[in-house]
Design an enzyme around this catalytic site. Sequence first.
Site, PDB file in Angstrom:
ATOM      1  N   ARG A 135      21.482 -17.150 -14.953  1.00  7.82           N
ATOM      2  CA  ARG A 135      20.795 -15.856 -14.883  1.00  7.82           C
ATOM      3  C   ARG A 135      19.746 -15.818 -13.778  1.00  7.82           C
ATOM      4  O   ARG A 135      19.261 -14.756 -13.405  1.00  7.82           O
ATOM      5  CB  ARG A 135      20.168 -15.496 -16.249  1.00  7.82           C
ATOM      6  N   ASP A 157      20.608 -13.915 -21.935  1.00  4.81           N
ATOM      7  CA  ASP A 157      21.260 -15.209 -22.114  1.00  4.81           C
ATOM      8  C   ASP A 157      22.710 -15.040 -22.535  1.00  4.81           C
ATOM      9  O   ASP A 157      23.565 -15.843 -22.149  1.00  4.81           O
ATOM     10  CB  ASP A 157      20.488 -16.050 -23.150  1.00  4.81           C
ATOM     11  N   HIS A 179       0.820  -1.216   0.000  1.00  6.46           N
ATOM     12  CA  HIS A 179       0.000   0.000   0.000  1.00  6.46           C
ATOM     13  C   HIS A 179       0.846   1.254   0.000  1.00  6.46           C
ATOM     14  O   HIS A 179       0.542   2.232  -0.666  1.00  6.46           O
ATOM     15  CB  HIS A 179      -0.924  -0.004   1.221  1.00  6.46           C
ATOM     16  N   CYS A 215      17.582  -6.738 -27.427  1.00  2.00           N
ATOM     17  CA  CYS A 215      16.247  -6.890 -26.829  1.00  2.00           C
ATOM     18  C   CYS A 215      16.314  -7.505 -25.438  1.00  2.00           C
ATOM     19  O   CYS A 215      15.290  -7.807 -24.845  1.00  2.00           O
ATOM     20  CB  CYS A 215      15.338  -7.714 -27.729  1.00  2.00           C
TER      21      CYS A 215
HETATM   22  C1  PEP Z   1      17.602 -12.579 -23.722  1.00  2.00           C
HETATM   23  O1  PEP Z   1      18.080 -13.694 -23.469  1.00  2.00           O
HETATM   24  O2  PEP Z   1      18.206 -11.520 -23.534  1.00  2.00           O
HETATM   25  C2  PEP Z   1      16.228 -12.476 -24.260  1.00  2.00           C
HETATM   26  C3  PEP Z   1      15.737 -11.330 -24.665  1.00  2.00           C
HETATM   27  O3  PEP Z   1      15.483 -13.607 -24.255  1.00  2.00           O
HETATM   28  P1  PEP Z   1      14.788 -14.192 -22.929  1.00  2.00           P
HETATM   29  O4  PEP Z   1      14.997 -13.221 -21.817  1.00  2.00           O
HETATM   30  O5  PEP Z   1      13.355 -14.379 -23.264  1.00  2.00           O
HETATM   31  O6  PEP Z   1      15.525 -15.475 -22.732  1.00  2.00           O
HETATM   32 MG    MG Z   2      17.068 -15.458 -24.201  1.00  2.00          MG
END
Ligand code: PEP
Ligand code: MG
Length: 558
Positions: free
Chosen positions: A470, A460, A210, A507
């Site tokens: 990770r 990754d 909250h 990405c």
């Molecule tokens: C990545 O590994 O950076 C990625 C964008 O793919 P995901 O996080 O879905 O494994």
């Molecule tokens: Mg990945």
Amino acid sequence: MTGSLRADTQEGVTAAGEALTLSGSSVLHGTPVVPGVGYGPVIRPGKRPDVPVDTTVVDEAERGTELERFRSSAANVSARLRARAELATGAASEVLSANAAMAQDRGWIGAAEKLIGKGALATSATVAATEQFIAMFTKLGGLMAERVTDLRDIRDRVIAEILGIPEPGVPTPETPSVLFADDLAPADTAGLDSRLVLALATSLGGPTSHTAIIARQLGIPCVVAVTGLDDVAEGAPALVNGITGDIVLEPDAALAKASVDSARAELDRVSHWSGPGVTADGHRVDIFANVQDGAGARAARKTAADGIGLFRTELCFLDRDSEPTVDEQAEIYGQVLDAFAGHKVVVRTLDAGSDKPLRFANHPDEANPALGIRGIRIAEQDRGILYRQLDGIAAAAAATNSKPWVMAPMIATAAEAAAFAADVRERGLTPGVMIEVPAAALLAEHILEHVEFLSIGTNDLAQYTMAADRMSSQLASLTDPWQPAVITLVAHTAKAGMAVGKPVGVCGEAAADPLLACVLVGLGVTSLSAASAAVAHVGAKLSTVTLEQCRRAAAAPS
Ligand code: PEP
Ligand code: MG
């Protein structure tokens, strides 16, 4: 080390005077939940007084004094709540006005006065009169019963006033301050005046507590789950950073003020950023959003994202026992394409396996699933799953009259890229691959002979480059995308793209860090794709720096 490149970048890509080093001061850490920075002396909520149980009978001669103590205390509490109501707006103001009125309620005052007239102490009369009203409100039920908490709050405030001890709950500071607490009741938080309470830090709570929700509504920078908050003395100056989660104790005053101004300017830029992605000197960099379904894409459409840089299709099917049909897939993918009609959408084929197993993908039992059959390797076991997904994407593209790009996850060799590209082209779609495996980054120029674009998955790529899971919080510093080895592989990949004029995006989470995003652009990355919430932060930061600054940051020794 990762820290020095980050610090160099901070200095290199911030305007003069904005690069701040607050070293030398002690720093606490927590979870940042409301962005912004506040600096001021620490205040804490007053402790609730012990509710006295005292049956002393006051001499008749003293009863007038007791009566006066009670009346003036109730009046003071009411006046303070009313003053606070005037400062507040909306629902918070209404709650505080109602409480101010309650502290002057004729029935409640009359009940206490009657008890004092019979010899009760002012404090005991306050308790007993409140108990009568609590019993009555509880019996009435519904909304009245909900006011019981407010009655107890007023009782505690009046008792504290009678006893001459600090007001319980959140005090109204005389100078703008930062509020430290274990946690805050919603009523406490709702009454905060953002002009006087510049930031909040709590030992407890999480991003959805909250405290966090109300602080967000009030626009008060907030950090929760801070370790070591209890040891900070009241009155000590502190800088609370709701962007990084850092709390700097006794910082240099001039630097702290500059930090507040810089954060304010940054938030202002973020709130006004309306795209497209471009540096201050006009170098175009697409800022895309990462999504996982149609709803996410529609939400992303409300940001200024230039398109979708990563549609994680496997996340649509985590709850499925059986493979979705081509038609079902076409319908789901079509929703994302529809939301971004006329814009770039990059669809990733199923990245099943490891932390994202799909029941219908028949994953083998493996000792090391992250190093096992995941991503494109599933297709090597069962090409049909890939073909049906590509058919679904092609059908969605036809139905929405769009031309999505399609990429494969976990590519490790140029041969895998070539086979995938052929299957994608056969369906009239544009093929690309993700660079997540160090082998693929090292051979980016060969992979680019087969595909039209690359997209670097830094999550990754960091995991596999650093040989660090990770998912492990203990290894978070190794999987940090600022790691020089990871950046070196990104640089190599971006260079390969530039050499042949093909786009190379990022990405992974690295693209969501506005500072690192500048480094990536300096390395030659052509697009950045991040969670919707990060899009404006990245876009706004990029709009303040030149390509040359980005290049210099990227060239800084790591
Ligand atoms: C990545 O590994 O950076 C990625 C964008 O793919 P995901 O996080 O879905 O494994
Ligand atoms: Mg990945």
